[in-house]
Scaffold this motif. Sequence first.
Motif, PDB file in Angstrom:
ATOM      1  N   PRO A 162       0.819  -1.221   0.000  1.00  0.00           N
ATOM      2  CA  PRO A 162       0.000   0.000   0.000  1.00  0.00           C
ATOM      3  C   PRO A 162       0.855   1.275   0.000  1.00  0.00           C
ATOM      4  O   PRO A 162       0.575   2.209  -0.755  1.00  0.00           O
ATOM      5  CB  PRO A 162      -0.813  -0.101   1.301  1.00  0.00           C
ATOM      6  N   TYR A 163       1.910   1.274   0.806  1.00  0.00           N
ATOM      7  CA  TYR A 163       2.740   2.486   0.902  1.00  0.00           C
ATOM      8  C   TYR A 163       3.556   2.696  -0.366  1.00  0.00           C
ATOM      9  O   TYR A 163       3.556   3.780  -0.955  1.00  0.00           O
ATOM     10  CB  TYR A 163       3.649   2.383   2.130  1.00  0.00           C
ATOM     11  N   TYR A 164       4.254   1.659  -0.806  1.00  0.00           N
ATOM     12  CA  TYR A 164       5.148   1.839  -1.957  1.00  0.00           C
ATOM     13  C   TYR A 164       4.382   2.151  -3.241  1.00  0.00           C
ATOM     14  O   TYR A 164       4.825   2.963  -4.054  1.00  0.00           O
ATOM     15  CB  TYR A 164       6.045   0.608  -2.138  1.00  0.00           C
ATOM     16  N   THR A 165       3.199   1.524  -3.426  1.00  0.00           N
ATOM     17  CA  THR A 165       2.444   1.846  -4.645  1.00  0.00           C
ATOM     18  C   THR A 165       1.925   3.286  -4.579  1.00  0.00           C
ATOM     19  O   THR A 165       1.905   3.983  -5.592  1.00  0.00           O
ATOM     20  CB  THR A 165       1.280   0.861  -4.886  1.00  0.00           C
ATOM     21  N   SER A 166       1.566   3.755  -3.388  1.00  0.00           N
ATOM     22  CA  SER A 166       1.089   5.150  -3.297  1.00  0.00           C
ATOM     23  C   SER A 166       2.248   6.135  -3.529  1.00  0.00           C
ATOM     24  O   SER A 166       2.077   7.166  -4.175  1.00  0.00           O
ATOM     25  CB  SER A 166       0.375   5.417  -1.969  1.00  0.00           C
ATOM     26  N   VAL A 167       3.441   5.794  -3.042  1.00  0.00           N
ATOM     27  CA  VAL A 167       4.623   6.633  -3.312  1.00  0.00           C
ATOM     28  C   VAL A 167       4.858   6.700  -4.817  1.00  0.00           C
ATOM     29  O   VAL A 167       5.044   7.773  -5.409  1.00  0.00           O
ATOM     30  CB  VAL A 167       5.880   6.050  -2.616  1.00  0.00           C
ATOM     31  N   ASN A 168       4.824   5.532  -5.467  1.00  0.00           N
ATOM     32  CA  ASN A 168       5.123   5.478  -6.901  1.00  0.00           C
ATOM     33  C   ASN A 168       4.089   6.247  -7.718  1.00  0.00           C
ATOM     34  O   ASN A 168       4.430   6.912  -8.701  1.00  0.00           O
ATOM     35  CB  ASN A 168       5.210   4.018  -7.360  1.00  0.00           C
ATOM     36  N   ARG A 169       2.828   6.153  -7.288  1.00  0.00           N
ATOM     37  CA  ARG A 169       1.774   6.901  -7.994  1.00  0.00           C
ATOM     38  C   ARG A 169       2.065   8.406  -7.885  1.00  0.00           C
ATOM     39  O   ARG A 169       1.985   9.130  -8.863  1.00  0.00           O
ATOM     40  CB  ARG A 169       0.414   6.571  -7.377  1.00  0.00           C
ATOM     41  N   LYS A 170       2.437   8.845  -6.684  1.00  0.00           N
ATOM     42  CA  LYS A 170       2.689  10.285  -6.476  1.00  0.00           C
ATOM     43  C   LYS A 170       3.826  10.800  -7.346  1.00  0.00           C
ATOM     44  O   LYS A 170       3.783  11.904  -7.862  1.00  0.00           O
ATOM     45  CB  LYS A 170       3.069  10.517  -5.009  1.00  0.00           C
ATOM     46  N   ILE A 171       4.889   9.998  -7.469  1.00  0.00           N
ATOM     47  CA  ILE A 171       6.070  10.507  -8.180  1.00  0.00           C
ATOM     48  C   ILE A 171       6.145  10.009  -9.627  1.00  0.00           C
ATOM     49  O   ILE A 171       7.107  10.306 -10.333  1.00  0.00           O
ATOM     50  CB  ILE A 171       7.383  10.160  -7.435  1.00  0.00           C
ATOM     51  N   GLY A 172       5.127   9.249 -10.053  1.00  0.00           N
ATOM     52  CA  GLY A 172       5.086   8.798 -11.450  1.00  0.00           C
ATOM     53  C   GLY A 172       6.117   7.727 -11.767  1.00  0.00           C
ATOM     54  O   GLY A 172       6.623   7.678 -12.876  1.00  0.00           O
ATOM     55  N   ARG A 173       6.421   6.866 -10.759  1.00  0.00           N
ATOM     56  CA  ARG A 173       7.371   5.779 -10.995  1.00  0.00           C
ATOM     57  C   ARG A 173       6.598   4.459 -11.115  1.00  0.00           C
ATOM     58  O   ARG A 173       5.581   4.275 -10.444  1.00  0.00           O
ATOM     59  CB  ARG A 173       8.355   5.702  -9.815  1.00  0.00           C
ATOM     60  N   LYS A 174       7.103   3.545 -11.958  1.00  0.00           N
ATOM     61  CA  LYS A 174       6.436   2.243 -12.123  1.00  0.00           C
ATOM     62  C   LYS A 174       6.667   1.379 -10.886  1.00  0.00           C
ATOM     63  O   LYS A 174       7.763   1.387 -10.314  1.00  0.00           O
ATOM     64  CB  LYS A 174       7.013   1.521 -13.345  1.00  0.00           C
ATOM     65  N   ASP A 175       5.656   0.618 -10.480  1.00  0.00           N
ATOM     66  CA  ASP A 175       5.835  -0.311  -9.354  1.00  0.00           C
ATOM     67  C   ASP A 175       6.838  -1.395  -9.713  1.00  0.00           C
ATOM     68  O   ASP A 175       6.940  -1.771 -10.879  1.00  0.00           O
ATOM     69  CB  ASP A 175       4.496  -0.973  -9.003  1.00  0.00           C
ATOM     70  N   ALA A 176       7.539  -1.904  -8.706  1.00  0.00           N
ATOM     71  CA  ALA A 176       8.464  -3.027  -8.927  1.00  0.00           C
ATOM     72  C   ALA A 176       7.640  -4.222  -9.395  1.00  0.00           C
ATOM     73  O   ALA A 176       6.631  -4.566  -8.775  1.00  0.00           O
ATOM     74  CB  ALA A 176       9.191  -3.355  -7.624  1.00  0.00           C
ATOM     75  N   GLY A 177       8.060  -4.855 -10.492  1.00  0.00           N
ATOM     76  CA  GLY A 177       7.266  -5.915 -11.124  1.00  0.00           C
ATOM     77  C   GLY A 177       6.994  -7.093 -10.214  1.00  0.00           C
ATOM     78  O   GLY A 177       5.914  -7.663 -10.218  1.00  0.00           O
ATOM     79  N   GLU A 178       7.969  -7.456  -9.388  1.00  0.00           N
ATOM     80  CA  GLU A 178       7.831  -8.695  -8.613  1.00  0.00           C
ATOM     81  C   GLU A 178       7.062  -8.503  -7.301  1.00  0.00           C
ATOM     82  O   GLU A 178       6.990  -9.408  -6.467  1.00  0.00           O
ATOM     83  CB  GLU A 178       9.206  -9.339  -8.371  1.00  0.00           C
ATOM     84  N   GLY A 179       6.455  -7.341  -7.112  1.00  0.00           N
ATOM     85  CA  GLY A 179       5.652  -7.106  -5.913  1.00  0.00           C
ATOM     86  C   GLY A 179       6.500  -6.622  -4.749  1.00  0.00           C
ATOM     87  O   GLY A 179       7.708  -6.418  -4.889  1.00  0.00           O
ATOM     88  N   TYR A 180       5.857  -6.459  -3.602  1.00  0.00           N
ATOM     89  CA  TYR A 180       6.530  -5.867  -2.439  1.00  0.00           C
ATOM     90  C   TYR A 180       6.518  -6.824  -1.261  1.00  0.00           C
ATOM     91  O   TYR A 180       5.619  -7.643  -1.136  1.00  0.00           O
ATOM     92  CB  TYR A 180       5.840  -4.548  -2.075  1.00  0.00           C
ATOM     93  N   PRO A 181       7.502  -6.661  -0.361  1.00  0.00           N
ATOM     94  CA  PRO A 181       7.541  -7.573   0.791  1.00  0.00           C
ATOM     95  C   PRO A 181       6.350  -7.386   1.731  1.00  0.00           C
ATOM     96  O   PRO A 181       5.791  -6.286   1.832  1.00  0.00           O
ATOM     97  CB  PRO A 181       8.845  -7.187   1.509  1.00  0.00           C
ATOM     98  N   LYS A 182       6.004  -8.493   2.373  1.00  0.00           N
ATOM     99  CA  LYS A 182       4.934  -8.494   3.379  1.00  0.00           C
ATOM    100  C   LYS A 182       5.385  -9.471   4.456  1.00  0.00           C
ATOM    101  O   LYS A 182       5.898 -10.546   4.116  1.00  0.00           O
ATOM    102  CB  LYS A 182       3.652  -8.982   2.706  1.00  0.00           C
ATOM    103  N   ALA A 183       5.232  -9.112   5.719  1.00  0.00           N
ATOM    104  CA  ALA A 183       5.736  -9.982   6.785  1.00  0.00           C
ATOM    105  C   ALA A 183       4.841  -9.880   8.013  1.00  0.00           C
ATOM    106  O   ALA A 183       4.076  -8.921   8.160  1.00  0.00           O
ATOM    107  CB  ALA A 183       7.167  -9.571   7.155  1.00  0.00           C
ATOM    108  N   GLU A 184       4.961 -10.896   8.879  1.00  0.00           N
ATOM    109  CA  GLU A 184       4.228 -10.890  10.144  1.00  0.00           C
ATOM    110  C   GLU A 184       5.250 -10.793  11.272  1.00  0.00           C
ATOM    111  O   GLU A 184       6.249 -11.529  11.261  1.00  0.00           O
ATOM    112  CB  GLU A 184       3.461 -12.213  10.240  1.00  0.00           C
ATOM    113  N   HIS A 185       5.025  -9.871  12.204  1.00  0.00           N
ATOM    114  CA  HIS A 185       5.978  -9.681  13.312  1.00  0.00           C
ATOM    115  C   HIS A 185       5.228  -9.569  14.637  1.00  0.00           C
ATOM    116  O   HIS A 185       4.055  -9.158  14.655  1.00  0.00           O
ATOM    117  CB  HIS A 185       6.765  -8.374  13.125  1.00  0.00           C
TER     118      HIS A 185
END
Length: 278
Positions: A162-185
């Motif tokens: 959610p955060y990285y895609t919103s950053v990329n939308r704001k600055i006009g950068r393409k999302d990383a193709g392989e997706g983003y990390p997700k973890a449980e802590h």
Amino acid sequence: MGEKNHSEVIVQPLTPVIGAEIKNMDLGGNSSGTNFELIKEVLHRYQVVFFRNQDITVDAQKDLGELFGELVTHPNDPGLDGHPEVMIIHADESSKRIAGERWHSDVSCTDEPPMGSILRMFQVPRYGGDTLFSSMYAAYDGLSELMREFLSGLRAVHDGAPYYTSVNRKIGRKDAGEGYPKAEHPVVRTHPETGKRGIFVNEIFTTHIVGLEKSESDLVLRFLFEHLKKPEFQCRFRWEKDSIAFWDNRCTQHLAMWDYWPEVRSGYRVTVKGDRPF
Ligand code: SIN
């Protein structure tokens, strides 16, 4: 550990709770290795350490980071040309956002979130652009016994998407193709070196607490996100050209204040690998 002399090196706390400046230490030469134990000791006590007048090279900054562990690249930032493990922190008149505008610990969405980050600022605005740091030990200690017990067995999901895609939308950068990390802590983690407990959820990456109803999880997280912002858990760092901040990402959160637009603020950050929170 109050203000004290280590030969000519002086440790000057910013507050009793968090933050200390280490004075008269040159991080540019070969002396960083010699100072490793002292930096580590102060970092463990104050969670974030600051240095002034460090006009050091990118390689020296990387060497400093590598004393503490392997350097890692950022999942949503290409890094400096030829140095992918160096993140450029930059804002100017044309910026649409800056890094770290909300309280967070760095990249907590990975299985092994960073141990720490070292940021050197080489251009600063005339005033403003401070970074605020909050102690997650103090935030944990500031909870009632019953609330600490309630939180102690809980785990939470940290999602980068959610955060990285919103950053990329704001600055006009393409999302990383392989997706983003997700973890449980764990919601409360134990620092692997000091053994102290601290809150480990943050409003950039933590989406929900496992096993609670959404409304319950939202309520608990909202409470914690407000709680950890209390001024008594914080210090605030005023940057100068060639200041360095080195924060322990396992027991702090930070927020970069963007109050200096349209002025320029520029620096390089290296990030040190961490381990799986427990
Ligand atoms: C960050 O690494 O979150 C940015 C911190 C800052 O620019 O002060």
